[in-house]
Design a protein around this motif. Structure first.
Motif, PDB file in Angstrom:
ATOM      1  N   HIS A 156      -2.063   1.660  -3.387  1.00 23.46           N
ATOM      2  CA  HIS A 156      -3.318   2.399  -3.483  1.00 23.46           C
ATOM      3  C   HIS A 156      -3.102   3.712  -4.229  1.00 23.46           C
ATOM      4  O   HIS A 156      -2.089   4.366  -4.039  1.00 23.46           O
ATOM      5  CB  HIS A 156      -3.865   2.697  -2.083  1.00 23.46           C
ATOM      6  CG  HIS A 156      -4.230   1.460  -1.324  1.00 23.46           C
ATOM      7  ND1 HIS A 156      -3.396   0.887  -0.404  1.00 23.46           N
ATOM      8  CD2 HIS A 156      -5.315   0.659  -1.392  1.00 23.46           C
ATOM      9  CE1 HIS A 156      -3.959  -0.202   0.086  1.00 23.46           C
ATOM     10  NE2 HIS A 156      -5.131  -0.374  -0.498  1.00 23.46           N
ATOM     11  N   ASP A 198      -4.881 -10.021  -2.850  1.00 25.37           N
ATOM     12  CA  ASP A 198      -5.305  -8.688  -3.249  1.00 25.37           C
ATOM     13  C   ASP A 198      -5.721  -8.603  -4.720  1.00 25.37           C
ATOM     14  O   ASP A 198      -6.318  -7.613  -5.134  1.00 25.37           O
ATOM     15  CB  ASP A 198      -4.212  -7.655  -2.940  1.00 25.37           C
ATOM     16  CG  ASP A 198      -4.680  -6.720  -1.835  1.00 25.37           C
ATOM     17  OD1 ASP A 198      -5.553  -7.149  -1.057  1.00 25.37           O
ATOM     18  OD2 ASP A 198      -4.207  -5.569  -1.762  1.00 25.37           O
ATOM     19  N   ASP A 224       1.721  -0.576   2.254  1.00 19.75           N
ATOM     20  CA  ASP A 224       0.298  -0.788   1.968  1.00 19.75           C
ATOM     21  C   ASP A 224      -0.638   0.302   2.489  1.00 19.75           C
ATOM     22  O   ASP A 224      -1.846   0.091   2.547  1.00 19.75           O
ATOM     23  CB  ASP A 224      -0.156  -2.178   2.465  1.00 19.75           C
ATOM     24  CG  ASP A 224      -1.351  -2.699   1.671  1.00 19.75           C
ATOM     25  OD1 ASP A 224      -1.419  -2.416   0.456  1.00 19.75           O
ATOM     26  OD2 ASP A 224      -2.221  -3.363   2.258  1.00 19.75           O
ATOM     27  N   THR A 225      -0.101   1.439   2.873  1.00 24.18           N
ATOM     28  CA  THR A 225      -0.945   2.602   3.181  1.00 24.18           C
ATOM     29  C   THR A 225      -0.046   3.835   3.189  1.00 24.18           C
ATOM     30  O   THR A 225       1.169   3.719   3.311  1.00 24.18           O
ATOM     31  CB  THR A 225      -1.653   2.472   4.544  1.00 24.18           C
ATOM     32  OG1 THR A 225      -2.485   3.608   4.743  1.00 24.18           O
ATOM     33  CG2 THR A 225      -0.659   2.395   5.688  1.00 24.18           C
ATOM     34  N   ASP A 258       3.274   1.519  -1.535  1.00 20.49           N
ATOM     35  CA  ASP A 258       1.819   1.382  -1.428  1.00 20.49           C
ATOM     36  C   ASP A 258       1.197   1.369  -2.816  1.00 20.49           C
ATOM     37  O   ASP A 258       1.519   2.207  -3.648  1.00 20.49           O
ATOM     38  CB  ASP A 258       1.263   2.552  -0.617  1.00 20.49           C
ATOM     39  CG  ASP A 258      -0.246   2.453  -0.452  1.00 20.49           C
ATOM     40  OD1 ASP A 258      -0.786   1.317  -0.524  1.00 20.49           O
ATOM     41  OD2 ASP A 258      -0.886   3.499  -0.261  1.00 20.49           O
ATOM     42  N   SER A 303      -8.207  -4.853 -11.089  1.00 21.70           N
ATOM     43  CA  SER A 303      -6.991  -4.124 -10.712  1.00 21.70           C
ATOM     44  C   SER A 303      -5.710  -4.917 -10.983  1.00 21.70           C
ATOM     45  O   SER A 303      -4.611  -4.393 -10.864  1.00 21.70           O
ATOM     46  CB  SER A 303      -7.059  -3.764  -9.234  1.00 21.70           C
ATOM     47  OG  SER A 303      -7.270  -4.938  -8.470  1.00 21.70           O
TER      48      SER A 303
END
Ligand code: ATP
Ligand code: MG
Length: 743
Positions: free
Chosen positions: A98, A148, A71-72, A96, A156
């Motif tokens: 993102h 999320d 997640d990052t 991740d 998203s």
């Protein structure tokens, strides 16, 4: 060593990703760096067994050979694990969702792409590799994805997220848990609706089981009703609720329940509707609201499966097992059955005792599980958590323990000496045992019953002192005549139970209480204990009668000689709950103490210095004293001010700023004026949250010198903001330049 880590301030997607990654790297250690989201903490407190988490300080980061980051991809977000990034030959894996950004690291494995949640990526891998997951794990993963994607409403969200969630449902994910933890802020519309529902809510008791019914009319269909009803259920901690909404000649019933005794699926069938046992609805045409309600109550009477008869009589005392199964929230019901089985395997004999048994028989909600163990309560507590998970806090001196079990349920466990081993025990054998002694030391017969939890005898009531009969006759009765002398707090307790259940002391008990009071027995108690008992009474849902009783018995004057209970005060006491309901939605996130408002009513005729002394005498905490004093002090002035017809928002703000919420509600109660109530409401909902854009830094950049002027500018700005004179950063800047010209 393999180490899995995520970003600091983990949300559910991060936490679920940790857990999912652990399924893919089963040998890895897992850490949750830094602080976490409040809801996540709460979840972890209840589900610590799901994921073995290490503390950052327990990990030797130099030994990490492979670092799995979820997640990052940012080094600065992973807390102390950053140290591992310097390890020679470190292998990095990233998962991740993102979009790649500046400063992101690259891994040898680096999975990302279009996903609403990182958990989705990992769940896809788990599915592909056919790794088994438990329903609890599926639930956690679902939580991550729901959070999320805003329950699949954020733009998203991708088809993959939906597919992953659908897979998790087939693996037993529990959406009730998901919705409990995903607390989306209520929309303005929902808050209004919630407010309306709270005002209309009515509680009725059917076959000993409390149910809330809300009737309302609306010209239009209300879209958010079901979600709001769910929230209401949580806020009010209701076991079951029925909302009857009339719109355009149709009536819709929305029903929710969390106990087996009320099967809303079945109940709505009687109206041509249906659904699940826990959530159902129906639509009815051609009859009015009142008639629907009547019919509902009739249906409830035949469907609510309590063993308690409708006339308030109690169930058959040999038959508590079914009440234990059906009338308790399923979590507690299954826990009690499990505890009994575990006890049997460990050769302990365990009993439910005290207030829990009393309330079980009365059909009143009470989740304070008190157990007595014949033998050593602490060993049983330890044995229980070894089998079921959780942890124990033991108090050796008292041979008691508190076990906190998975799911967050706490149970108090006490010990009674074990004298008889033969089991199953016929009553006489129990009679000689120490359980009887334990129960004999209790305050009243209604609080001195026990229920066996061991299988084979599960649900049998042990009632040595006639508690069951006294419950039926609505009587508070001491166990022996020295009871009040031994422990004078029992006088307060007797009054509290009388008031709460509408019971009365029997003649003998009342006489004993009067005798004890004549002996000035309360003086033997420390002031702190008296204070605690008074707070307990004032905190009851409806303490009116108990307060009256205290007055009659001279206890109010023991608190302070000048307290006189007037009729007016009686009315005010009765209005407290209504005011709390009307303010429920602006105050739903705050701990507002009802007892303080009631205390303010009782001492309103005393002078401020007398109230101060009273608080000091009874050792109220500084916080409590402050709340009380500040609320009394300026009451009159505030009410007068708030009644002025033309009042700018900034003046309302100025008047109410810093006043404790209890004092605000007391003000509303005393004022009895629509305009005052409206202004306090606006203050609580809106004004107290208003902030300005301008900061000290900005003022400096605008060329002002730091100092007392800053404070004045800020105050003026806030006032202007409240009154709608400035609305944006740029209008604030202009306002400052216009009103504070630089010389
Ligand atoms: P509540 O619903 O207000 O918690 P409760 O009866 O459960 O009522 P607790 O203070 O939780 O009251 O105490 C649990 C049990 O311990 C009581 O039911 C009673 O059996 C016993 N108990 C509590 N206080 C006393 C006392 N002062 N003297 C004797 N027994 C007591
Ligand atoms: Mg209790």
């Amino acid at each position: 060593m393999d180490l899995i880590v995520t970003h600091v301030g983990a949300d559910f997607d991060a936490l679920a990703s940790l857990a999912a990654a652990k399924k893919l790297y089963p040998k890895a250690s897992v850490i949750l760096p830094g602080s976490t989201d409040k809801d996540v903490r709460e979840y972890l407190d209840k589900n610590s067994h799901l994921l073995e988490l290490k503390q950052e300080k327990e990990v030797d980061f130099k030994k990490v050979k492979r670092l799995i980051v979820v997640d990052t991809r940012l080094a600065k977000r992973i807390g102390e694990a950053k140290e591992a990034l310097n390890n020679p030959g470190l292998v990095l894996h990233f998962y991740d969702h993102h979009p790649r950004a500046k400063g992101d690291l690259f891994g040898t494995v680096d999975v990302g792409g279009y996903y609403g949640a990182t958990t989705t990526i990992l769940v896809e891998l788990i599915k592909k590799k056919k790794i088994k997951i438990s329903p609890e794990e599926a639930t956690l993963f679902a939580l991550g994805i729901y959070e999320d994607t805003g329950s699949f409403t954020f733009p998203s969200t991708t088809p993959s997220d939906l597919k992953a969630a659908s897979f998790l449902l087939t693996r037993g994910a529990n959406l009730n848990v998901v919705s409990d933890f995903i607390r989306r802020e209520l929309t303005k519309k929902q808050v209004k609706l919630l407010d309306r529902l709270l005002r209309l809510e009515k509680r009725i008791k059917i076959n000993g089981i409390e149910t809330a019914i809300i009737k309302l009319k609306s010209p239009d269909y209300i879209t958010d009703l079901a979600a709001t009803v769910h929230r209401l259920r949580d806020i009010e901690n209701l076991n079951s609720i029925f909302v009857l909404l009339e719109t355009k000649g149709k009536i819709r019933i929305i029903a929710r329940s969390r106990i087996k005794a009320v099967n809303v699926g079945k109940i709505t069938q009687a109206f041509g509707g249906g659904g699940h046992a826990t959530a159902a609805s129906a639509t009815i045409r051609g009859i009015g609201l009142k008639d629907v309600e009547k019919k509902l109550i009739k249906v409830l009477k035949t469907n609510v499966t309590s063993e308690i008869t409708a006339d308030g009589g109690l169930m058959d005392k040999r038959n508590l097992a079914s009440i234990l199964k059906n009338n308790l929230p399923s979590k507690i019901a299954s826990l009690l059955a499990k505890a009994g089985r575990v006890a049997e395997q460990g050769r302990f004999r365990i009993y439910l005792v005290g207030g829990f048994v009393r309330d079980l028989l009365l059909g009143v909600r009470n989740f304070d599980v008190d157990l007595v163990v014949e033998g050593d309560g602490i060993s049983f507590a330890q044995y229980l958590v070894k089998r079921l998970g959780g942890n124990v806090t033991a108090h050796k001196r008292f041979a008691t323990a508190v076990a906190t079990l998975p799911g967050g349920i706490k149970i108090d466990i006490a010990s009674a000496r074990k004298e008889f081993y033969e089991f199953p025990a016929a009553l006489p054998a129990i009679e000689k045992s120490s359980l009887r002694e334990d129960l004999y030391r209790r305050d009243f017969t209604i609080n001195a019953m026990a229920v066996i939890l061991n299988p084979g005898h599960f649900g049998e009531l042990v009632d040595f002192f006639g508690g069951w009969k006294d419950l039926k006759q609505r009587t508070v009765k001491v166990l022996h005549k020295r009871s009040f002398v031994e422990d004078p707090t029992r006088i307060f307790r007797a009054i509290r139970f009388e008031g709460r259940y509408g019971f009365l002391m029997d003649k003998n008990t009342e006489q004993l209480a009067l005798d004890a009071l004549k002996m000035k027995i309360l003086r033997r108690l420390s002031k702190e204990r008296v204070r605690e008992e008074i707070i307990a009474i004032l905190s009851e849902p409806e303490p009116g009668n108990a307060i009256l009783r205290m007055d009659k018995l001279g206890i109010l004057n023991f608190i302070h000689a000048k307290i006189r209970l007037s009729q007016e005060m009686g009315k005010e006491l009765r209005r407290v709950n209504a005011i709390f309901s009307r303010f429920a939605s602006p105050l739903r996130e705050e701990a507002v103490e009802r007892w303080i408002v009631r205390f303010l009513i009782l001492v309103q005729k005393l002078g401020i210095s007398e109230v101060e002394k009273l608080c000091e005498d009874f050792r109220f905490s500084r916080k409590e004293t402050n709340k009380i004093i500040r609320s009394e002090e300026r009451l009159r002035e505030i009410v007068r001010k708030l009644r002025e017809p033309q009042l700018k928002p900034s003046s309302v703000y100025q008047t109410l700023k810093g006043l404790p919420v209890e004092g605000l509600l007391f003000t509303v109660l005393k004022a009895r004026s629509r305009i005052v109530e409206k202004r306090v409401y606006q203050y609580l909902t809106r004004m107290r949250k208003v902030r300005i854009y301008t900061t000290g830094d900005k003022l400096k950049r605008m060329g002002y010198k730091a100092g007392p002027l800053f404070k004045r500018i800020m105050e003026e700005l806030l006032r202007a903001r409240l009154d709608g004179i400035v609305k944006s950063p740029s209008s604030e800047t202009k306002f400052v330049f216009d009103n504070f010209p630089k010389d």
